[in-house]
Design a protein around this motif. Structure first.
Motif, mmCIF file in Angstrom:
data_model
loop_
_atom_site.group_PDB
_atom_site.id
_atom_site.type_symbol
_atom_site.label_atom_id
_atom_site.label_comp_id
_atom_site.label_asym_id
_atom_site.label_seq_id
_atom_site.Cartn_x
_atom_site.Cartn_y
_atom_site.Cartn_z
ATOM 1 N N THR A 212 -6.656 -3.025 2.305
ATOM 2 C CA THR A 212 -6.737 -2.102 1.168
ATOM 3 C C THR A 212 -6.545 -0.664 1.628
ATOM 4 O O THR A 212 -6.062 0.162 0.873
ATOM 5 N N GLY B 263 -7.024 10.534 -0.604
ATOM 6 C CA GLY B 263 -5.821 11.289 -0.938
ATOM 7 C C GLY B 263 -6.126 12.696 -1.401
ATOM 8 O O GLY B 263 -5.292 13.345 -2.023
ATOM 9 N N LEU C 83 0.858 -1.182 0.000
ATOM 10 C CA LEU C 83 0.000 0.000 0.000
ATOM 11 C C LEU C 83 0.895 1.233 0.000
ATOM 12 O O LEU C 83 1.922 1.260 0.651
ATOM 13 N N HIS C 84 0.476 2.255 -0.745
ATOM 14 C CA HIS C 84 1.312 3.448 -0.755
ATOM 15 C C HIS C 84 0.625 4.589 -0.025
ATOM 16 O O HIS C 84 -0.602 4.653 0.048
ATOM 17 N N TYR D 132 -2.570 4.995 4.126
ATOM 18 C CA TYR D 132 -2.054 4.157 3.044
ATOM 19 C C TYR D 132 -3.241 3.518 2.331
ATOM 20 O O TYR D 132 -4.235 3.171 2.970
ATOM 21 N N ALA D 133 -3.111 3.384 1.026
ATOM 22 C CA ALA D 133 -4.200 2.758 0.278
ATOM 23 C C ALA D 133 -3.638 1.980 -0.888
ATOM 24 O O ALA D 133 -2.561 2.291 -1.378
ATOM 25 N N SER D 134 -4.377 0.969 -1.322
ATOM 26 C CA SER D 134 -3.958 0.245 -2.515
ATOM 27 C C SER D 134 -4.684 0.852 -3.698
ATOM 28 O O SER D 134 -5.869 1.157 -3.623
ATOM 29 N N GLY D 135 -3.971 1.067 -4.780
ATOM 30 C CA GLY D 135 -4.574 1.687 -5.956
ATOM 31 C C GLY D 135 -4.980 3.110 -5.664
ATOM 32 O O GLY D 135 -4.457 3.754 -4.763
ATOM 33 N N GLN D 136 -5.931 3.601 -6.425
ATOM 34 C CA GLN D 136 -6.393 4.969 -6.224
ATOM 35 C C GLN D 136 -7.840 4.942 -5.754
ATOM 36 O O GLN D 136 -8.735 4.673 -6.534
#
Lengths: 299, 259
Positions: free
Chosen positions: B11, B88, A24-25, B98-102
Protein backbone atom coordinates in the motif's frame (compact mmCIF):
# COMPACT_ATOMS: atom_id res chain seq x y z
CA UNK A 1 15.64 -7.55 11.51
CA UNK A 2 17.90 -4.58 10.87
CA UNK A 3 17.38 -3.21 7.42
CA UNK A 4 21.03 -3.11 6.45
CA UNK A 5 21.35 -6.87 6.87
CA UNK A 6 18.62 -7.64 4.35
CA UNK A 7 19.72 -8.56 0.88
CA UNK A 8 17.51 -8.09 -2.12
CA UNK A 9 15.17 -11.03 -2.35
CA UNK A 10 15.17 -13.32 -5.33
CA UNK A 11 12.46 -11.39 -7.16
CA UNK A 12 15.02 -8.98 -8.56
CA UNK A 13 12.61 -6.11 -9.18
CA UNK A 14 13.14 -2.57 -8.04
CA UNK A 15 10.80 -0.77 -5.69
CA UNK A 16 9.68 1.40 -8.57
CA UNK A 17 8.62 -1.60 -10.66
CA UNK A 18 6.94 -3.14 -7.65
CA UNK A 19 4.94 0.06 -7.14
CA UNK A 20 3.96 0.20 -10.79
CA UNK A 21 2.90 -3.45 -10.81
CA UNK A 22 0.42 -2.85 -8.01
CA UNK A 23 -0.87 0.44 -9.36
CA UNK A 24 0.55 2.64 -6.63
CA UNK A 25 1.00 6.21 -7.73
CA UNK A 26 3.72 8.61 -6.78
CA UNK A 27 2.72 11.09 -4.11
CA UNK A 28 4.56 13.83 -5.96
CA UNK A 29 2.84 13.34 -9.33
CA UNK A 30 1.12 16.47 -10.60
CA UNK A 31 -2.53 15.86 -11.57
CA UNK A 32 -3.43 16.78 -15.14
CA UNK A 33 -5.12 20.15 -15.61
CA UNK A 34 -8.62 18.68 -16.24
CA UNK A 35 -8.16 16.29 -13.30
CA UNK A 36 -7.17 19.21 -11.10
CA UNK A 37 -10.24 21.19 -12.18
CA UNK A 38 -12.42 18.17 -11.40
CA UNK A 39 -10.77 17.86 -8.01
CA UNK A 40 -11.49 21.50 -7.20
CA UNK A 41 -15.08 21.03 -8.36
CA UNK A 42 -15.39 18.01 -6.06
CA UNK A 43 -14.16 20.19 -3.20
CA UNK A 44 -16.62 23.04 -3.88
CA UNK A 45 -18.56 22.22 -0.71
CA UNK A 46 -15.39 22.41 1.32
CA UNK A 47 -14.52 25.78 -0.25
CA UNK A 48 -17.98 27.10 0.58
CA UNK A 49 -17.92 25.78 4.14
CA UNK A 50 -14.36 26.98 4.69
CA UNK A 51 -15.15 30.51 3.45
CA UNK A 52 -18.24 30.62 5.64
CA UNK A 53 -16.21 29.42 8.60
CA UNK A 54 -13.54 32.04 7.98
CA UNK A 55 -16.14 34.82 7.89
CA UNK A 56 -17.75 33.57 11.10
CA UNK A 57 -14.43 33.34 12.87
CA UNK A 58 -13.36 36.83 11.68
CA UNK A 59 -16.49 38.47 12.96
CA UNK A 60 -17.11 35.97 15.74
CA UNK A 61 -15.19 37.95 18.34
CA UNK A 62 -17.02 41.22 17.67
CA UNK A 63 -20.32 42.24 19.21
CA UNK A 64 -21.84 43.45 15.95
CA UNK A 65 -20.83 40.30 14.07
CA UNK A 66 -21.51 40.28 10.35
CA UNK A 67 -23.01 43.79 10.51
CA UNK A 68 -19.38 44.80 10.00
CA UNK A 69 -19.60 43.44 6.48
CA UNK A 70 -21.89 46.39 5.71
CA UNK A 71 -20.42 48.89 8.17
CA UNK A 72 -16.88 48.63 6.80
CA UNK A 73 -17.77 49.83 3.27
CA UNK A 74 -19.93 52.63 4.69
CA UNK A 75 -17.07 53.86 6.89
CA UNK A 76 -14.67 53.55 3.98
CA UNK A 77 -16.88 55.64 1.76
CA UNK A 78 -17.33 58.23 4.53
CA UNK A 79 -13.60 58.62 5.07
CA UNK A 80 -12.83 59.14 1.39
CA UNK A 81 -15.80 61.45 0.98
CA UNK A 82 -14.69 63.69 3.83
CA UNK A 83 -11.11 63.90 2.57
CA UNK A 84 -11.59 64.14 -1.17
CA UNK A 85 -15.12 65.40 -1.46
CA UNK A 86 -15.25 67.94 1.36
CA UNK A 87 -11.73 68.90 2.42
CA UNK A 88 -9.90 68.81 -0.91
CA UNK A 89 -13.04 69.36 -2.97
CA UNK A 90 -11.79 67.22 -5.85
CA UNK A 91 -15.08 67.44 -7.72
CA UNK A 92 -14.68 69.38 -10.91
CA UNK A 93 -17.16 70.30 -13.55
CA UNK A 94 -16.63 66.89 -15.14
CA UNK A 95 -18.38 64.76 -12.57
CA UNK A 96 -21.84 65.77 -11.45
CA UNK A 97 -22.32 63.06 -8.83
CA UNK A 98 -18.95 62.81 -7.12
CA UNK A 99 -20.03 60.76 -4.07
CA UNK A 100 -21.39 57.88 -6.12
CA UNK A 101 -18.47 58.20 -8.53
CA UNK A 102 -15.96 57.96 -5.68
CA UNK A 103 -17.70 55.11 -3.84
CA UNK A 104 -17.89 52.95 -6.97
CA UNK A 105 -14.14 53.24 -7.39
CA UNK A 106 -13.34 52.72 -3.71
CA UNK A 107 -15.50 49.61 -3.37
CA UNK A 108 -14.40 47.95 -6.59
CA UNK A 109 -10.76 48.64 -5.95
CA UNK A 110 -11.14 47.54 -2.34
CA UNK A 111 -12.32 44.12 -3.55
CA UNK A 112 -9.17 43.63 -5.62
CA UNK A 113 -6.93 45.05 -2.92
CA UNK A 114 -8.00 42.61 -0.19
CA UNK A 115 -7.92 39.70 -2.64
CA UNK A 116 -4.33 40.52 -3.61
CA UNK A 117 -3.06 40.85 -0.05
CA UNK A 118 -5.09 37.83 1.12
CA UNK A 119 -4.04 35.74 -1.87
CA UNK A 120 -0.34 36.39 -1.36
CA UNK A 121 -0.64 35.17 2.22
CA UNK A 122 -3.04 32.31 1.56
CA UNK A 123 -0.49 29.52 1.14
CA UNK A 124 2.03 30.77 3.66
CA UNK A 125 -0.53 31.48 6.39
CA UNK A 126 -2.15 28.05 6.04
CA UNK A 127 1.00 25.94 6.03
CA UNK A 128 -0.31 24.00 9.03
CA UNK A 129 -3.47 23.09 7.16
CA UNK A 130 -1.51 22.23 4.02
CA UNK A 131 0.82 19.93 5.96
CA UNK A 132 -2.07 18.25 7.73
CA UNK A 133 -4.80 17.66 5.18
CA UNK A 134 -5.01 16.66 1.59
CA UNK A 135 -7.13 18.90 -0.60
CA UNK A 136 -6.50 20.83 -3.82
CA UNK A 137 -4.41 23.78 -2.62
CA UNK A 138 -6.19 26.15 -5.00
CA UNK A 139 -9.09 25.93 -2.55
CA UNK A 140 -7.22 28.39 -0.30
CA UNK A 141 -6.84 31.36 -2.69
CA UNK A 142 -10.25 30.59 -4.21
CA UNK A 143 -11.87 30.75 -0.80
CA UNK A 144 -10.24 34.18 -0.26
CA UNK A 145 -12.04 35.35 -3.40
CA UNK A 146 -15.28 33.73 -2.20
CA UNK A 147 -15.03 35.50 1.16
CA UNK A 148 -14.31 38.86 -0.42
CA UNK A 149 -17.04 38.36 -3.01
CA UNK A 150 -19.49 38.00 -0.16
CA UNK A 151 -18.16 41.21 1.36
CA UNK A 152 -18.40 42.78 -2.08
CA UNK A 153 -22.09 41.89 -2.34
CA UNK A 154 -22.62 43.74 0.95
CA UNK A 155 -20.63 46.69 -0.44
CA UNK A 156 -22.69 46.65 -3.62
CA UNK A 157 -25.94 46.98 -1.69
CA UNK A 158 -24.47 49.96 0.16
CA UNK A 159 -23.31 51.36 -3.17
CA UNK A 160 -26.74 50.99 -4.76
CA UNK A 161 -28.32 52.85 -1.84
CA UNK A 162 -25.74 55.63 -2.22
CA UNK A 163 -26.33 55.79 -5.97
CA UNK A 164 -30.10 55.96 -5.56
CA UNK A 165 -29.86 58.47 -2.70
CA UNK A 166 -27.77 60.79 -4.84
CA UNK A 167 -30.54 60.94 -7.43
CA UNK A 168 -29.48 58.48 -10.14
CA UNK A 169 -32.37 56.76 -11.95
CA UNK A 170 -32.70 52.99 -12.24
CA UNK A 171 -32.04 52.05 -15.86
CA UNK A 172 -31.71 48.88 -17.90
CA UNK A 173 -27.95 49.42 -17.86
CA UNK A 174 -27.95 48.32 -14.22
CA UNK A 175 -28.21 44.77 -15.51
CA UNK A 176 -24.56 45.07 -16.53
CA UNK A 177 -23.57 45.04 -12.86
CA UNK A 178 -23.65 41.25 -12.75
CA UNK A 179 -21.40 40.53 -15.76
CA UNK A 180 -18.99 43.22 -14.52
CA UNK A 181 -18.80 41.57 -11.10
CA UNK A 182 -18.34 38.19 -12.75
CA UNK A 183 -15.43 39.44 -14.86
CA UNK A 184 -13.88 41.20 -11.88
CA UNK A 185 -14.20 38.07 -9.73
CA UNK A 186 -12.53 35.92 -12.38
CA UNK A 187 -9.78 38.50 -12.74
CA UNK A 188 -9.31 38.61 -8.96
CA UNK A 189 -9.33 34.82 -8.74
CA UNK A 190 -6.45 34.71 -11.23
CA UNK A 191 -4.62 37.36 -9.22
CA UNK A 192 -5.14 35.47 -5.96
CA UNK A 193 -3.88 32.19 -7.46
CA UNK A 194 -0.89 33.88 -9.02
CA UNK A 195 -0.08 35.78 -5.86
CA UNK A 196 -0.48 32.69 -3.67
CA UNK A 197 2.29 30.78 -5.42
CA UNK A 198 4.47 33.87 -5.73
CA UNK A 199 4.02 34.67 -2.05
CA UNK A 200 4.86 31.12 -1.00
CA UNK A 201 8.22 31.25 -2.80
CA UNK A 202 9.21 34.90 -2.49
CA UNK A 203 8.28 35.81 1.03
CA UNK A 204 9.74 39.31 0.58
CA UNK A 205 7.03 40.16 -1.90
CA UNK A 206 4.62 40.68 1.00
CA UNK A 207 6.55 43.77 2.06
CA UNK A 208 6.20 45.24 -1.42
CA UNK A 209 2.49 44.65 -1.86
CA UNK A 210 1.30 47.87 -0.11
CA UNK A 211 3.43 50.00 -2.45
CA UNK A 212 2.29 48.13 -5.51
CA UNK A 213 -1.34 48.52 -4.43
CA UNK A 214 -0.93 52.25 -3.84
CA UNK A 215 0.55 52.86 -7.29
CA UNK A 216 -2.20 50.75 -8.82
CA UNK A 217 -4.90 52.66 -6.97
CA UNK A 218 -3.63 56.06 -8.12
CA UNK A 219 -3.49 54.68 -11.65
CA UNK A 220 -7.10 53.50 -11.53
CA UNK A 221 -8.82 56.90 -11.13
CA UNK A 222 -10.39 55.79 -7.88
CA UNK A 223 -10.14 59.04 -5.99
CA UNK A 224 -10.41 61.57 -8.83
CA UNK A 225 -12.14 61.82 -12.21
CA UNK A 226 -10.60 59.87 -15.05
CA UNK A 227 -10.33 63.13 -17.01
CA UNK A 228 -7.22 63.88 -14.96
CA UNK A 229 -5.58 61.25 -17.12
CA UNK A 230 -7.26 61.85 -20.46
CA UNK A 231 -6.67 65.62 -20.31
CA UNK A 232 -3.03 65.56 -19.31
CA UNK A 233 -1.48 62.34 -20.59
CA UNK A 234 -0.52 61.50 -24.17
CA UNK A 235 1.04 58.67 -26.15
CA UNK A 236 2.27 55.57 -24.34
CA UNK A 237 1.53 56.97 -20.90
CA UNK A 238 -2.14 57.34 -21.74
CA UNK A 239 -2.21 53.92 -23.39
CA UNK A 240 -0.68 52.38 -20.28
CA UNK A 241 -3.22 53.99 -17.97
CA UNK A 242 -6.13 53.06 -20.22
CA UNK A 243 -5.09 49.42 -20.39
CA UNK A 244 -5.19 49.18 -16.60
CA UNK A 245 -7.76 46.44 -15.88
CA UNK A 246 -9.00 48.07 -12.69
CA UNK A 247 -9.66 51.31 -14.55
CA UNK A 248 -11.65 49.29 -17.09
CA UNK A 249 -13.81 47.59 -14.45
CA UNK A 250 -14.37 50.76 -12.44
CA UNK A 251 -15.29 52.77 -15.54
CA UNK A 252 -17.75 50.12 -16.68
CA UNK A 253 -19.39 49.98 -13.27
CA UNK A 254 -19.72 53.77 -13.12
CA UNK A 255 -21.11 53.79 -16.61
CA UNK A 256 -23.77 51.22 -15.84
CA UNK A 257 -24.89 52.66 -12.51
CA UNK A 258 -24.76 56.40 -13.29
CA UNK A 259 -25.87 58.80 -15.97
CA UNK A 260 -23.57 61.44 -17.42
CA UNK A 261 -20.28 59.67 -16.75
CA UNK A 262 -17.52 60.53 -19.17
CA UNK A 263 -15.46 57.47 -20.10
CA UNK A 264 -11.85 57.33 -21.19
CA UNK A 265 -12.70 54.87 -23.99
CA UNK A 266 -15.95 53.81 -25.71
CA UNK A 267 -17.97 51.16 -23.80
CA UNK A 268 -17.57 48.44 -26.46
CA UNK A 269 -13.80 48.69 -26.22
CA UNK A 270 -14.03 48.62 -22.42
CA UNK A 271 -16.12 45.45 -22.54
CA UNK A 272 -13.66 43.69 -24.81
CA UNK A 273 -10.84 44.69 -22.49
CA UNK A 274 -12.78 43.58 -19.41
CA UNK A 275 -13.45 40.10 -20.80
CA UNK A 276 -9.92 39.74 -22.16
CA UNK A 277 -8.34 40.70 -18.84
CA UNK A 278 -10.56 38.29 -16.91
CA UNK A 279 -9.80 35.38 -19.24
CA UNK A 280 -6.07 35.99 -19.46
CA UNK A 281 -5.51 36.68 -15.77
CA UNK A 282 -7.57 33.69 -14.67
CA UNK A 283 -5.84 31.26 -17.04
CA UNK A 284 -2.36 32.52 -16.25
CA UNK A 285 -2.96 32.52 -12.49
CA UNK A 286 -4.60 29.11 -12.50
CA UNK A 287 -1.95 27.38 -14.57
CA UNK A 288 0.87 29.00 -12.62
CA UNK A 289 -0.65 27.87 -9.32
CA UNK A 290 -1.40 24.35 -10.56
CA UNK A 291 2.22 23.84 -11.70
CA UNK A 292 3.36 24.28 -8.10
CA UNK A 293 0.62 22.16 -6.51
CA UNK A 294 2.86 19.49 -5.00
CA UNK A 295 5.49 21.81 -3.56
CA UNK A 296 3.40 23.97 -1.23
CA UNK A 297 3.96 21.75 1.80
CA UNK A 298 7.70 22.39 1.68
CA UNK A 299 7.33 25.93 2.97
CA UNK B 1 18.09 -2.83 -0.21
CA UNK B 2 14.65 -3.61 1.00
CA UNK B 3 13.10 -7.01 0.93
CA UNK B 4 10.14 -7.30 -1.42
CA UNK B 5 7.44 -9.84 -0.75
CA UNK B 6 5.72 -10.29 -4.14
CA UNK B 7 2.94 -12.43 -2.68
CA UNK B 8 1.48 -9.53 -0.68
CA UNK B 9 -0.15 -6.31 -1.85
CA UNK B 10 1.82 -3.18 -1.02
CA UNK B 11 0.00 0.00 0.00
CA UNK B 12 2.96 2.29 0.60
CA UNK B 13 6.40 2.10 -1.00
CA UNK B 14 9.09 4.53 0.01
CA UNK B 15 12.07 4.38 -2.32
CA UNK B 16 15.22 6.11 -1.04
CA UNK B 17 13.38 9.28 -0.07
CA UNK B 18 15.17 12.44 0.95
CA UNK B 19 13.21 15.31 2.42
CA UNK B 20 14.54 18.77 2.90
CA UNK B 21 12.34 21.52 4.17
CA UNK B 22 13.00 25.19 4.48
CA UNK B 23 12.48 27.10 7.67
CA UNK B 24 11.88 30.82 7.37
CA UNK B 25 12.65 33.21 10.17
CA UNK B 26 15.24 31.02 11.88
CA UNK B 27 17.48 33.93 12.70
CA UNK B 28 20.49 33.57 14.91
CA UNK B 29 21.04 36.24 17.53
CA UNK B 30 23.11 39.19 16.32
CA UNK B 31 22.35 38.67 12.63
CA UNK B 32 19.24 40.81 12.62
CA UNK B 33 20.69 44.21 11.82
CA UNK B 34 20.05 45.68 8.36
CA UNK B 35 23.80 45.99 7.87
CA UNK B 36 24.33 42.26 8.47
CA UNK B 37 21.50 41.42 6.06
CA UNK B 38 22.97 43.73 3.44
CA UNK B 39 26.38 42.12 3.83
CA UNK B 40 24.86 38.68 3.27
CA UNK B 41 23.08 39.96 0.19
CA UNK B 42 26.28 41.43 -1.26
CA UNK B 43 28.48 38.47 -0.41
CA UNK B 44 25.73 36.13 -1.65
CA UNK B 45 25.81 33.92 1.40
CA UNK B 46 22.67 32.00 2.21
CA UNK B 47 20.34 34.35 4.08
CA UNK B 48 20.26 33.53 7.76
CA UNK B 49 16.49 33.80 7.77
CA UNK B 50 16.14 30.71 5.60
CA UNK B 51 17.56 27.46 6.90
CA UNK B 52 17.35 24.08 5.28
CA UNK B 53 16.64 21.03 7.36
CA UNK B 54 17.57 17.67 5.89
CA UNK B 55 14.97 15.70 7.83
CA UNK B 56 14.92 12.39 5.96
CA UNK B 57 18.17 11.10 4.48
CA UNK B 58 17.35 8.18 2.23
CA UNK B 59 14.65 5.97 3.69
CA UNK B 60 13.21 2.89 1.97
CA UNK B 61 10.49 0.52 3.13
CA UNK B 62 7.42 -1.28 1.89
CA UNK B 63 4.15 -1.42 3.82
CA UNK B 64 1.59 -4.10 2.98
CA UNK B 65 -2.16 -4.35 3.18
CA UNK B 66 -3.51 -5.07 6.64
CA UNK B 67 -0.35 -4.06 8.48
CA UNK B 68 -0.15 -1.73 11.43
CA UNK B 69 3.30 -0.21 11.62
CA UNK B 70 4.63 1.62 14.63
CA UNK B 71 7.16 4.39 14.12
CA UNK B 72 9.57 4.98 16.97
CA UNK B 73 12.55 7.25 17.42
CA UNK B 74 13.74 10.07 19.63
CA UNK B 75 12.32 13.60 19.28
CA UNK B 76 13.28 15.21 15.99
CA UNK B 77 14.27 11.96 14.33
CA UNK B 78 12.02 12.63 11.34
CA UNK B 79 8.99 10.48 12.17
CA UNK B 80 6.38 13.19 11.56
CA UNK B 81 8.12 14.37 8.40
CA UNK B 82 8.13 10.79 7.14
CA UNK B 83 4.39 10.49 7.69
CA UNK B 84 3.79 13.80 5.91
CA UNK B 85 5.75 12.54 2.93
CA UNK B 86 3.72 9.33 2.81
CA UNK B 87 0.56 11.44 2.93
CA UNK B 88 1.86 13.46 -0.04
CA UNK B 89 1.86 16.66 2.00
CA UNK B 90 5.64 17.16 1.84
CA UNK B 91 7.35 16.50 -1.47
CA UNK B 92 10.45 14.32 -1.50
CA UNK B 93 13.52 16.09 -2.88
CA UNK B 94 15.09 12.88 -4.08
CA UNK B 95 13.69 9.37 -4.31
CA UNK B 96 9.99 8.69 -4.41
CA UNK B 97 7.00 7.83 -2.29
CA UNK B 98 4.26 5.65 -3.81
CA UNK B 99 0.91 5.01 -2.21
CA UNK B 100 -2.40 3.42 -3.05
CA UNK B 101 -5.36 5.76 -2.81
CA UNK B 102 -4.99 8.90 -0.77
CA UNK B 103 -3.29 8.35 2.60
CA UNK B 104 -4.64 10.57 5.36
CA UNK B 105 -2.59 12.02 8.13
CA UNK B 106 -4.08 12.48 11.52
CA UNK B 107 -1.80 14.61 13.59
CA UNK B 108 -1.79 16.80 16.63
CA UNK B 109 -1.17 19.83 14.47
CA UNK B 110 -4.04 19.27 12.06
CA UNK B 111 -5.46 22.76 12.11
CA UNK B 112 -9.05 23.09 13.09
CA UNK B 113 -10.63 26.51 13.53
CA UNK B 114 -10.38 27.48 17.13
CA UNK B 115 -13.09 30.14 17.00
CA UNK B 116 -15.69 27.73 15.70
CA UNK B 117 -17.70 25.21 17.66
CA UNK B 118 -16.72 21.54 17.61
CA UNK B 119 -19.70 20.52 15.49
CA UNK B 120 -18.81 22.92 12.75
CA UNK B 121 -15.22 21.76 12.80
CA UNK B 122 -16.40 18.19 12.42
CA UNK B 123 -18.44 19.19 9.39
CA UNK B 124 -15.50 21.10 7.93
CA UNK B 125 -13.14 18.20 8.59
CA UNK B 126 -15.47 15.76 6.86
CA UNK B 127 -15.75 18.03 3.81
CA UNK B 128 -11.98 18.44 3.76
CA UNK B 129 -11.66 14.66 3.59
CA UNK B 130 -13.77 14.79 0.45
CA UNK B 131 -17.18 13.74 1.77
CA UNK B 132 -20.36 15.10 0.24
CA UNK B 133 -22.35 17.56 2.41
CA UNK B 134 -25.10 14.99 3.01
CA UNK B 135 -22.58 12.33 4.04
CA UNK B 136 -20.78 14.79 6.28
CA UNK B 137 -23.99 15.92 7.99
CA UNK B 138 -25.01 12.35 8.65
CA UNK B 139 -21.61 11.59 10.18
CA UNK B 140 -21.53 14.51 12.64
CA UNK B 141 -23.53 12.96 15.54
CA UNK B 142 -21.59 9.71 15.20
CA UNK B 143 -18.24 11.50 15.34
CA UNK B 144 -19.22 13.64 18.32
CA UNK B 145 -20.47 10.51 20.04
CA UNK B 146 -17.25 8.61 19.41
CA UNK B 147 -15.04 11.49 20.54
CA UNK B 148 -16.99 11.60 23.79
CA UNK B 149 -16.57 15.38 24.15
CA UNK B 150 -20.22 15.66 25.12
CA UNK B 151 -19.84 13.34 28.09
CA UNK B 152 -19.31 16.31 30.39
CA UNK B 153 -22.02 18.56 29.01
CA UNK B 154 -22.73 20.11 25.65
CA UNK B 155 -19.22 20.98 24.54
CA UNK B 156 -19.77 20.34 20.84
CA UNK B 157 -21.56 23.69 20.44
CA UNK B 158 -18.78 25.64 22.19
CA UNK B 159 -15.80 27.12 20.32
CA UNK B 160 -12.79 24.81 20.07
CA UNK B 161 -10.62 27.26 21.98
CA UNK B 162 -12.51 26.33 25.14
CA UNK B 163 -11.48 22.67 24.79
CA UNK B 164 -8.68 21.05 26.71
CA UNK B 165 -5.83 19.67 24.60
CA UNK B 166 -7.08 16.15 25.29
CA UNK B 167 -10.56 16.99 24.07
CA UNK B 168 -9.43 18.54 20.81
CA UNK B 169 -7.06 15.63 20.17
CA UNK B 170 -9.97 13.24 20.67
CA UNK B 171 -12.14 15.21 18.30
CA UNK B 172 -9.39 15.22 15.65
CA UNK B 173 -8.94 11.49 15.95
CA UNK B 174 -12.69 10.93 15.77
CA UNK B 175 -12.94 13.00 12.58
CA UNK B 176 -10.16 11.16 10.75
CA UNK B 177 -11.29 7.77 11.93
CA UNK B 178 -14.80 8.39 10.59
CA UNK B 179 -13.75 7.69 7.07
CA UNK B 180 -12.44 4.46 5.65
CA UNK B 181 -8.86 5.08 4.60
CA UNK B 182 -6.63 2.95 2.47
CA UNK B 183 -3.76 4.26 4.52
CA UNK B 184 -4.19 6.00 7.84
CA UNK B 185 -1.28 7.84 9.44
CA UNK B 186 -1.59 8.66 13.10
CA UNK B 187 0.84 11.09 14.67
CA UNK B 188 0.90 11.05 18.46
CA UNK B 189 -2.84 11.59 18.43
CA UNK B 190 -3.60 9.15 21.20
CA UNK B 191 -1.06 10.53 23.61
CA UNK B 192 -3.38 13.10 25.19
CA UNK B 193 -6.53 11.01 25.48
CA UNK B 194 -7.50 9.43 28.79
CA UNK B 195 -7.28 5.66 29.25
CA UNK B 196 -10.93 5.09 28.37
CA UNK B 197 -10.60 6.96 25.10
CA UNK B 198 -7.31 5.25 24.38
CA UNK B 199 -8.97 1.86 24.64
CA UNK B 200 -11.75 2.96 22.34
CA UNK B 201 -9.37 4.38 19.75
CA UNK B 202 -7.18 1.28 19.83
CA UNK B 203 -10.31 -0.70 19.04
CA UNK B 204 -11.05 1.69 16.16
CA UNK B 205 -7.55 1.26 14.77
CA UNK B 206 -8.04 -2.51 14.83
CA UNK B 207 -11.35 -2.07 12.99
CA UNK B 208 -9.73 0.12 10.37
CA UNK B 209 -7.08 -2.52 9.86
CA UNK B 210 -9.71 -5.20 9.49
CA UNK B 211 -11.13 -3.15 6.64
CA UNK B 212 -7.91 -3.93 4.83
CA UNK B 213 -6.18 -0.62 5.26
CA UNK B 214 -2.68 0.06 6.50
CA UNK B 215 -2.09 2.04 9.66
CA UNK B 216 1.05 3.93 10.61
CA UNK B 217 1.31 5.00 14.22
CA UNK B 218 3.84 7.43 15.62
CA UNK B 219 3.99 7.29 19.37
CA UNK B 220 6.36 7.60 22.28
CA UNK B 221 4.27 5.21 24.30
CA UNK B 222 5.77 1.74 23.92
CA UNK B 223 2.67 0.05 25.28
CA UNK B 224 0.43 1.68 22.64
CA UNK B 225 2.73 0.49 19.88
CA UNK B 226 3.03 -2.98 21.39
CA UNK B 227 -0.73 -3.34 21.61
CA UNK B 228 -1.60 -2.11 18.11
CA UNK B 229 1.35 -2.83 15.84
CA UNK B 230 3.08 -6.07 14.98
CA UNK B 231 5.75 -4.34 12.89
CA UNK B 232 7.81 -1.30 13.80
CA UNK B 233 10.26 1.02 12.13
CA UNK B 234 12.87 2.82 14.18
CA UNK B 235 14.00 6.13 12.70
CA UNK B 236 17.00 7.99 14.03
CA UNK B 237 18.26 11.31 12.55
CA UNK B 238 16.47 10.66 9.28
CA UNK B 239 17.70 7.10 8.76
CA UNK B 240 16.14 3.73 9.48
CA UNK B 241 17.92 1.99 12.34
CA UNK B 242 15.66 -1.04 12.48
CA UNK B 243 12.63 -2.42 10.69
CA UNK B 244 10.91 -5.61 11.81
CA UNK B 245 8.70 -7.24 14.43
CA UNK B 246 7.71 -4.73 17.11
CA UNK B 247 9.20 -6.74 19.97
CA UNK B 248 12.69 -6.88 18.43
CA UNK B 249 12.70 -3.26 17.34
CA UNK B 250 11.46 -1.97 20.71
CA UNK B 251 14.11 -4.01 22.49
CA UNK B 252 16.87 -2.46 20.38
CA UNK B 253 15.34 0.99 20.66
CA UNK B 254 14.97 0.64 24.42
CA UNK B 255 18.61 -0.35 24.77
CA UNK B 256 19.66 2.66 22.68
CA UNK B 257 17.53 5.11 24.66
CA UNK B 258 18.84 3.91 28.03
CA UNK B 259 22.42 4.55 26.99
Amino acid sequence: MPQTAVADSGTGISLKEFAARHGLHSAAALPSLPAYLREIWAYRHFIRAYSGARITSTFGQTRLGTIWQVLTPILNAAVYYVIFGVLLNTKGGDVSNFIAYLCTGVFLFGFTQVVVSGGINSVHANLGLIRALHFPRAALPISIVAIELRNMVASMSVLIIIVLATGEPITLEWLFVLPILLCLSLFNCGLALFGARLGSKLTDIRQLVPFFIRVWMYGSAVLYPVQRFTDHLHGWKLALVEANPMLVYIELMRHSLMENVKLASPPTQLWIEAIAWATVMFSVGFIYFWRGEKGYGRG
Amino acid sequence: MVEIDPTRTPTVIVDDAHIIYRVHGAQAAGSGSPLASFKRLVTRTNPAQVREVHAIKGVSFVAYKGEAIGMVGSNGSGKSTMLRAVAGLMPADRGAVYASGQPSLLGVNAVLMNDLPGERNVLLGCLAMGMSPAEAKAKVPEIIEFSGINERGDFSSLPMRTYSSGMSARLRFAISAAKKHDVLLIDEALATGDSKFRRRSEQRIRDLRAEAGTVFLVSHSESTIQETCERSIWLESGLIRADGPTEDVLKEYGAYMRK
